[in-house]
Write a protein that holds these residues in place. Sequence first.
Motif, PDB file in Angstrom:
ATOM      1  N   THR A   1      10.759  -4.304  -0.066  1.00  0.00           N
ATOM      2  CA  THR A   1      10.233  -3.393   0.834  1.00  0.00           C
ATOM      3  C   THR A   1      10.990  -2.034   0.997  1.00  0.00           C
ATOM      4  N   ARG A   2      11.926  -1.898   0.514  1.00  0.00           N
ATOM      5  CA  ARG A   2      12.671  -0.611   0.326  1.00  0.00           C
ATOM      6  C   ARG A   2      12.023   0.294  -0.551  1.00  0.00           C
ATOM      7  N   TYR A   3      11.139  -0.108  -1.614  1.00  0.00           N
ATOM      8  CA  TYR A   3      10.687   0.802  -2.533  1.00  0.00           C
ATOM      9  C   TYR A   3       9.253   0.870  -2.305  1.00  0.00           C
ATOM     10  N   GLN A   4       8.663   0.347  -1.252  1.00  0.00           N
ATOM     11  CA  GLN A   4       7.011   0.481  -1.075  1.00  0.00           C
ATOM     12  C   GLN A   4       6.636   1.826  -0.321  1.00  0.00           C
ATOM     13  N   PRO A   5       5.402   2.247  -0.591  1.00  0.00           N
ATOM     14  CA  PRO A   5       4.795   3.283   0.010  1.00  0.00           C
ATOM     15  C   PRO A   5       5.006   3.241   1.812  1.00  0.00           C
TER      16      PRO A   5
ATOM     17  N   VAL B   1       6.028   5.364   7.426  1.00  0.00           N
ATOM     18  CA  VAL B   1       6.573   5.206   8.592  1.00  0.00           C
ATOM     19  C   VAL B   1       7.529   6.389   8.916  1.00  0.00           C
ATOM     20  N   ARG B   2       8.302   6.752   8.039  1.00  0.00           N
ATOM     21  CA  ARG B   2       9.331   7.632   8.300  1.00  0.00           C
ATOM     22  C   ARG B   2       8.753   9.107   8.630  1.00  0.00           C
ATOM     23  N   GLN B   3       7.381   9.302   7.820  1.00  0.00           N
ATOM     24  CA  GLN B   3       6.917  10.663   8.171  1.00  0.00           C
ATOM     25  C   GLN B   3       6.362  10.435   9.665  1.00  0.00           C
ATOM     26  N   LEU B   4       5.765   9.387  10.048  1.00  0.00           N
ATOM     27  CA  LEU B   4       5.191   9.212  11.310  1.00  0.00           C
ATOM     28  C   LEU B   4       6.236   9.479  12.359  1.00  0.00           C
ATOM     29  N   ILE B   5       7.652   8.919  12.216  1.00  0.00           N
ATOM     30  CA  ILE B   5       8.527   9.096  13.099  1.00  0.00           C
ATOM     31  C   ILE B   5       9.015  10.376  13.088  1.00  0.00           C
TER      32      ILE B   5
ATOM     33  N   ASP C   1       2.208  -4.466  10.198  1.00  0.00           N
ATOM     34  CA  ASP C   1       1.671  -5.839  10.278  1.00  0.00           C
ATOM     35  C   ASP C   1       2.546  -6.990   9.455  1.00  0.00           C
ATOM     36  N   ASN C   2       3.552  -6.611   8.611  1.00  0.00           N
ATOM     37  CA  ASN C   2       4.082  -7.540   8.035  1.00  0.00           C
ATOM     38  C   ASN C   2       5.314  -6.848   7.391  1.00  0.00           C
ATOM     39  N   ILE C   3       6.461  -7.097   7.956  1.00  0.00           N
ATOM     40  CA  ILE C   3       7.693  -6.370   7.624  1.00  0.00           C
ATOM     41  C   ILE C   3       8.186  -6.824   6.316  1.00  0.00           C
ATOM     42  N   ASN C   4       7.442  -7.923   5.602  1.00  0.00           N
ATOM     43  CA  ASN C   4       8.022  -8.453   4.382  1.00  0.00           C
ATOM     44  C   ASN C   4       7.174  -7.958   3.219  1.00  0.00           C
ATOM     45  N   ASN C   5       5.993  -7.242   3.835  1.00  0.00           N
ATOM     46  CA  ASN C   5       4.966  -6.580   2.565  1.00  0.00           C
ATOM     47  C   ASN C   5       4.042  -5.946   3.366  1.00  0.00           C
ATOM     48  N   PRO C   6       4.256  -4.842   4.061  1.00  0.00           N
ATOM     49  CA  PRO C   6       3.584  -3.855   4.822  1.00  0.00           C
ATOM     50  C   PRO C   6       2.178  -3.632   4.037  1.00  0.00           C
ATOM     51  N   GLN C   7       1.045  -3.729   4.703  1.00  0.00           N
ATOM     52  CA  GLN C   7      -0.235  -3.338   4.400  1.00  0.00           C
ATOM     53  C   GLN C   7      -1.022  -2.445   5.400  1.00  0.00           C
TER      54      GLN C   7
ATOM     55  N   GLN D   1      -2.221  -2.699  -4.076  1.00  0.00           N
ATOM     56  CA  GLN D   1      -1.219  -3.213  -4.959  1.00  0.00           C
ATOM     57  C   GLN D   1      -1.408  -4.156  -5.804  1.00  0.00           C
ATOM     58  N   ILE D   2      -0.432  -4.325  -6.806  1.00  0.00           N
ATOM     59  CA  ILE D   2      -0.551  -5.467  -8.009  1.00  0.00           C
ATOM     60  C   ILE D   2      -0.035  -6.726  -6.990  1.00  0.00           C
ATOM     61  N   THR D   3       1.249  -6.665  -6.726  1.00  0.00           N
ATOM     62  CA  THR D   3       2.101  -7.759  -6.118  1.00  0.00           C
ATOM     63  C   THR D   3       2.590  -7.115  -4.889  1.00  0.00           C
ATOM     64  N   GLY D   4       3.014  -5.666  -4.992  1.00  0.00           N
ATOM     65  CA  GLY D   4       3.911  -5.053  -4.225  1.00  0.00           C
ATOM     66  C   GLY D   4       5.264  -5.039  -4.997  1.00  0.00           C
ATOM     67  N   TYR D   5       5.625  -5.658  -5.942  1.00  0.00           N
ATOM     68  CA  TYR D   5       6.935  -5.623  -6.547  1.00  0.00           C
ATOM     69  C   TYR D   5       6.811  -4.470  -7.522  1.00  0.00           C
ATOM     70  N   GLU D   6       5.724  -3.777  -7.890  1.00  0.00           N
ATOM     71  CA  GLU D   6       5.587  -2.761  -9.073  1.00  0.00           C
ATOM     72  C   GLU D   6       6.495  -1.505  -8.476  1.00  0.00           C
ATOM     73  N   TYR D   7       6.966  -1.397  -7.174  1.00  0.00           N
ATOM     74  CA  TYR D   7       7.432  -0.176  -6.942  1.00  0.00           C
ATOM     75  C   TYR D   7       9.019  -0.138  -7.227  1.00  0.00           C
ATOM     76  N   GLU D   8       9.438  -1.306  -7.156  1.00  0.00           N
ATOM     77  CA  GLU D   8      10.880  -1.415  -7.642  1.00  0.00           C
ATOM     78  C   GLU D   8      10.971  -1.429  -9.041  1.00  0.00           C
ATOM     79  N   PHE D   9      10.275  -1.936  -9.896  1.00  0.00           N
ATOM     80  CA  PHE D   9      10.193  -1.689 -11.504  1.00  0.00           C
ATOM     81  C   PHE D   9       9.857  -0.003 -11.796  1.00  0.00           C
ATOM     82  N   LEU D  10       8.955   0.468 -11.023  1.00  0.00           N
ATOM     83  CA  LEU D  10       8.644   1.823 -11.390  1.00  0.00           C
ATOM     84  C   LEU D  10       9.948   2.628 -10.833  1.00  0.00           C
TER      85      LEU D  10
END
Length: 328
Positions: free
Chosen positions: A128-132, A137-141, A251-257, A277-286
């Motif tokens: 979740t730390r790596y996801q868009p 959310v940071r920009q909205l805040i 909507d989902n703190i485990n994988n926000p959509q 997304q593919i699975t959501g894991y792609e962002y950490e690898f990238l």
Amino acid sequence: MTNDLKLRVGIIGAGWIAEKAAITLNGLTTCECYAIASRSQEKADAFAAKWHVPKAYGSYAQLIADPDVDLIYVGTPHSHHYDVTRDALMAGKPCLVEKAFMANYRQAKEIIDLARKRKVFLAEAIWTRYQPAVTIVRQLISSGRIGTPRLLTATLGYSMGEKPRIMRPDLCGGALLDLGVYAINFVRMFFPADIIDIRSACVKSQTGMDLTNAITMLLSDGMLCNLQSSAACVGDNIGVIAGTDGNLIIDNINNPQKITVNTHDREFVEDIHVPQQITGYEYEFLACRQALIDGLLEPKEMPLDETLNIMLLMDGLRQKWDVHYPMD
């Protein structure tokens, strides 16, 4: 590493989370699922055949010794992260280690100190730390869309039955390291202010592991955060950040959509959807690939000091709950 090269990833552990990593890597053009290692050659071969992995090793040591592996993804249970990560770092191999990073703060500190001493890249795979959604959310805040944030609530719950990784102390069981870590990160990645007070409670299994827990944090910036995680029931998994002029519902703190923006009197403003997304894991690898290209020793999305902070926090919670692992 240069921009024109694929990141060749070696996966250690051949369970379901390793399969998810393989699916992700097979969907990327700049990263490759290059090798798999299991504790048995038969299992490694079956994994490699199923997910089209070029190399299959019947021991972790063989994969670590492969000179063509650019990054090792440690996908074993978190109870078994320490030894294999240490061996990989000693061999000079960059590592991406699945959450929870280690069993406890002591292990985490030793591993991070080793990586820094040997100047080897190391990262925690808290996806979740790596996801868009984090940037959204940071920009909205920061833009003031909901005014001044005052209250955060987050729940993550799955009915997981009698799974050994939840029930057994030797596998670092319980909800906290498996699920509660996401709720804690949900706070920390948006509100990193100091915690000035923390209260908590848990319901434990007959094996002494926390099955359901509740945590309340008061932060130095005035935020109050209420978190719940459970391996014993189906949660709504929603996160809410409430401000003086509106709120954000994730909507989902485990994988926000989807992030829903509401204004005064909970009046709906808009839904913001994350990219497909593919699975959501792609962002950490990238992120790891880019960090290696840039010559960094840790990713900016999840600094190692933050990993240490969260491991220390979880140690303190477990101590209060009298939840212990053999490696403590």
